[in-house]
Write a protein that holds these residues in place. Sequence first.
Motif, PDB file in Angstrom:
ATOM      1  N   PRO A  21     -22.361  43.958   2.845  1.00  0.00           N
ATOM      2  CA  PRO A  21     -23.174  44.572   1.789  1.00  0.00           C
ATOM      3  C   PRO A  21     -24.634  44.737   2.208  1.00  0.00           C
ATOM      4  N   LYS A  39     -12.206  43.478  -4.814  1.00  0.00           N
ATOM      5  CA  LYS A  39     -13.037  44.084  -3.793  1.00  0.00           C
ATOM      6  C   LYS A  39     -13.185  45.566  -4.104  1.00  0.00           C
ATOM      7  N   TYR A  49     -15.851  48.934  -2.953  1.00  0.00           N
ATOM      8  CA  TYR A  49     -16.939  49.360  -2.078  1.00  0.00           C
ATOM      9  C   TYR A  49     -17.671  50.553  -2.680  1.00  0.00           C
ATOM     10  N   THR A  84     -23.839  50.487   2.434  1.00  0.00           N
ATOM     11  CA  THR A  84     -22.717  49.981   1.658  1.00  0.00           C
ATOM     12  C   THR A  84     -23.130  48.820   0.760  1.00  0.00           C
ATOM     13  N   GLU A 123     -21.133  46.125  -2.410  1.00  0.00           N
ATOM     14  CA  GLU A 123     -19.890  45.767  -3.068  1.00  0.00           C
ATOM     15  C   GLU A 123     -20.116  45.787  -4.579  1.00  0.00           C
ATOM     16  N   SER A 124     -19.236  46.467  -5.283  1.00  0.00           N
ATOM     17  CA  SER A 124     -19.386  46.603  -6.733  1.00  0.00           C
ATOM     18  C   SER A 124     -18.734  45.432  -7.448  1.00  0.00           C
ATOM     19  N   SER A 167     -17.592  55.435  -4.730  1.00  0.00           N
ATOM     20  CA  SER A 167     -16.995  54.108  -4.652  1.00  0.00           C
ATOM     21  C   SER A 167     -15.530  54.222  -4.254  1.00  0.00           C
ATOM     22  N   THR A 221      -9.271  44.029   0.986  1.00  0.00           N
ATOM     23  CA  THR A 221     -10.492  43.997   1.776  1.00  0.00           C
ATOM     24  C   THR A 221     -10.216  44.790   3.047  1.00  0.00           C
TER      25      THR A 221
END
Length: 313
Positions: free
Chosen positions: A285, A147, A149, A127, A129-130, A240, A270
């Motif tokens: 992450p 947030k 993912y 995973t 985080e973008s 995503s 989140t």
Amino acid sequence: MKNKLKLSLCCLLAFATYIETKAQELPITIRGRTNTDRSIEFTAIKTGPGTYTLVLNFKDVTNATAGREVVTVTGYSKSAYVLEPINKDQGVDFSYGYSYIRGKLKVKHDPEFVYLLPYKNGTKVKTVESSFAKATYFGSTTPEDWKAYRFYTKTEDTITAVRKGTIVEVIDLYETDDKKGIAFTNKLNSIMIEHADGTILRYQGLKKGSIVVKVGDVVFPGTSLGVNSKTHADSPPNVSLLFMYLKSADIEASRNVNLQNSKSLYGFITAKFCTTANPSMYVVPNQEYTVAVTPEIVQKEMTKKELKTLVKN
């Protein structure tokens, strides 16, 4: 007295950079009719599933009281507002415009709700985080609660639903861009699902032609949706997830801002996920997790009828 109808329309969708690819049919249209008592009734006609927030703006109103009216539209036809004449012997004059945005205001989201990871039981995923693309590439301001993912697998794999919900949008148009060095593209296939509490989840980055669900389908945790894909030639296959809810219907104000001072009308969640390491956790992450699909999560939001069907199968 003749009614003055001046109609303006604005359709705002979350991150709808792909709006030019969508069908010409509008999600919301308004029909007005004059009743025998001289009142004017406005009906919202919705063409697809899912919830919208409708904003009616009345101006130049005589013989009635109306201004800015905010209405939640869930069904395919809803009486949105009625202009009642103050003087029953006279008609109502007015002008109006309307705008709409996907989602329901005042969503009651449970921050402790646990979701599945978006792959089959036992799958190992990494995973990250973008970042907020509009800030990274276009100078916009990142929302305070941003947030997003992204879940990677070593090879292409099946994407599954993380929670029960209704499919409200499917985009299946784009091949993977295999050019080297591509950092950003908005041409990504996606599925949008609305949950029972009004939250919305977008799955983005599915392989073209792999999507096995359609708009209107109800899916459950673990239901296959499609296959992940490379975001670009340099990335492993991934998908995503963007958990959202509508926090503001100030659509009018959002039209008059630029990217630098724009504010999202959506809030971001989140999420907690179920993994083999922990049945309820915030993922970190750049860490690897193994998907755990439990009966408790799969059945959590099922109706009695759905549970009976599950037992029979």
